[in-house]
Design a protein around this motif. Structure first.
Motif, mmCIF file in Angstrom:
data_model
loop_
_atom_site.group_PDB
_atom_site.id
_atom_site.type_symbol
_atom_site.label_atom_id
_atom_site.label_comp_id
_atom_site.label_asym_id
_atom_site.label_seq_id
_atom_site.Cartn_x
_atom_site.Cartn_y
_atom_site.Cartn_z
ATOM 1 N N UNK A 6 24.565 49.992 18.445
ATOM 2 C CA UNK A 6 24.317 49.066 17.344
ATOM 3 C C UNK A 6 24.315 47.619 17.832
ATOM 4 N N UNK A 7 25.286 47.304 18.690
ATOM 5 C CA UNK A 7 25.357 45.934 19.227
ATOM 6 C C UNK A 7 24.113 45.623 20.045
ATOM 7 N N UNK A 8 23.660 46.591 20.887
ATOM 8 C CA UNK A 8 22.453 46.364 21.688
ATOM 9 C C UNK A 8 21.223 46.141 20.834
ATOM 10 N N UNK A 9 21.109 46.934 19.762
ATOM 11 C CA UNK A 9 19.961 46.781 18.872
ATOM 12 C C UNK A 9 19.959 45.412 18.207
ATOM 13 N N UNK A 10 21.126 44.996 17.726
ATOM 14 C CA UNK A 10 21.222 43.688 17.068
ATOM 15 C C UNK A 10 20.891 42.568 18.040
ATOM 16 N N UNK A 11 21.427 42.674 19.273
ATOM 17 C CA UNK A 11 21.153 41.630 20.269
ATOM 18 C C UNK A 11 19.657 41.543 20.592
ATOM 19 N N UNK A 12 18.982 42.706 20.715
ATOM 20 C CA UNK A 12 17.546 42.692 20.989
ATOM 21 C C UNK A 12 16.757 42.023 19.890
ATOM 22 N N UNK A 13 17.119 42.314 18.652
ATOM 23 C CA UNK A 13 16.423 41.688 17.527
ATOM 24 C C UNK A 13 16.613 40.179 17.537
ATOM 25 N N UNK A 14 17.833 39.727 17.833
ATOM 26 C CA UNK A 14 18.109 38.284 17.854
ATOM 27 C C UNK A 14 17.303 37.590 18.940
ATOM 28 N N UNK A 15 17.285 38.192 20.152
ATOM 29 C CA UNK A 15 16.556 37.567 21.269
ATOM 30 C C UNK A 15 15.060 37.493 20.962
ATOM 31 N N UNK A 16 14.533 38.600 20.425
ATOM 32 C CA UNK A 16 13.112 38.583 20.087
ATOM 33 C C UNK A 16 12.798 37.512 19.048
ATOM 34 N N UNK A 17 13.681 37.329 18.097
ATOM 35 C CA UNK A 17 13.473 36.309 17.078
ATOM 36 C C UNK A 17 13.488 34.916 17.665
#
Length: 313
Positions: free
Chosen positions: A248-259
């Motif tokens: 879950x943490x990895x998914x959230x971090x990926x979304x933030x970086x992409x944004x």
């Protein structure tokens, strides 16, 4: 009176008229009513009668020629008895366990020739104390798990006499079973009242619930007492959740970086468009100025366009 008391003790052990046995019951701390059951067929005046109540060798009550006397009474019965000469009934107040036993009523006719025993009867007093409602107690702490052993006890207090039996009643669906266990008895030294207890080990069911009750049977004349029902049911097994924190943490971090990257790209393109538009306006204004030095400004204008275009690549 000393002569009368001595004669009374002899009379209780000498053969005489037939003795009738009556039975009476009384609750603890209540009044007992003991019947002498004398009908006085000859209508003898009470002034000519001497009535004694005895319990073994203890004088309980004495009526001498119509008057109650306390001189010869056992100390434990003073101010606790009252004789009704109309019904020939003795009232014994504030009954205790120690009052249980056999009482003898003896009636003598006082004649000029002496005392003559004309009647006697026996009365058996049974003392009763109500037991408390039975209470079931778990003998261990913790979670009840299917297939494990469950130890229970059931107790009832402050009763008399000893109960005839105690038992467990187990209900499972439409089936009901009763299990009789050995009773552990404790008697209070002062009050003589009983506390009774039974214990049993039950198996916790795997797939259904059971209802357990405890019963006390005091005496054959008293109703049985039933405890509150205890429901034993297996607790549902809670599924173990798989760890999902790191994905879950990895998914959230990926979304933030992409944004963040997307925002930076959009902002950069926006700056480029703004600079290009501004440069075009400046070049047009310089070319429109009426000046003899237009040709000198052309190289500078071209350099400005080139500089702006290079900054966008």
């Amino acid at each position: 009176m000393e002569l009368c008391e001595f004669f009374l003790h002899l009379m209780t052990f000498l053969p005489g008229t037939a003795v009738n046995m009556l039975q009476e019951e009384a609750f603890v701390n209540h009044t007992a009513y003991l019947q002498c059951n004398f009908h006085n067929p000859d209508n003898i005046d009470v002034k000519e009668l001497i009535v004694f109540w005895q319990k073994e060798s203890e004088v309980v009550n004495e009526v001498y020629r119509g008057e109650e006397l306390s001189d010869n009474l056992d100390p434990k019965y003073i101010n606790r008895t009252k004789m009704d000469m109309n019904t020939w009934t003795l009232s014994l107040l504030n009954v205790g366990i120690m009052d249980e036993g056999q009482y003898v009523c003896i009636i003598q006719h006082k004649k000029s020739s002496g005392l003559e025993k004309i009647y006697d009867s026996k009365c058996q007093l049974f003392v009763i104390a109500n037991y408390s409602q039975p209470e079931i107690v778990k003998l261990h702490k913790g979670t009840v798990k299917p297939g494990t052993a469950l130890n229970l006890s059931c107790s009832s207090s402050w009763g008399y006499p000893e109960p005839t039996q105690m038992s467990w009643q187990v209900s499972k669906g439409n089936l009901t079973e009763e299990h009789v266990d050995q009773v552990a008895v404790f008697q209070d030294d002062k009050t003589k009242l009983y506390k009774v207890t039974i214990t049993r080990t039950f198996q916790v069911p795997m797939d259904t619930h059971i209802n357990i009750s405890c019963l006390v049977y005091p005496t054959w004349k008293m109703e049985s007492l039933v405890s509150k029902s205890l429901c034993i049911a297996p607790e549902p097994v809670t599924p173990v959740m798989q760890p999902i924190i790191l994905p879950a943490v990895g998914l959230i971090a990926g979304v933030v970086i992409a944004g963040v990257v997307l925002v930076m790209v959009v902002r950069k393109r926006s700056r480029c468009n703004t600079s290009t538009s501004h440069s075009s306006q400046m070049g047009t204004e310089v070319n429109r100025q009426p000046n003899n030095k237009d040709e000198d400004l052309k190289p500078m204008t071209m350099q400005l366009w080139r500089g702006e275009m290079q900054s966008c690549h």
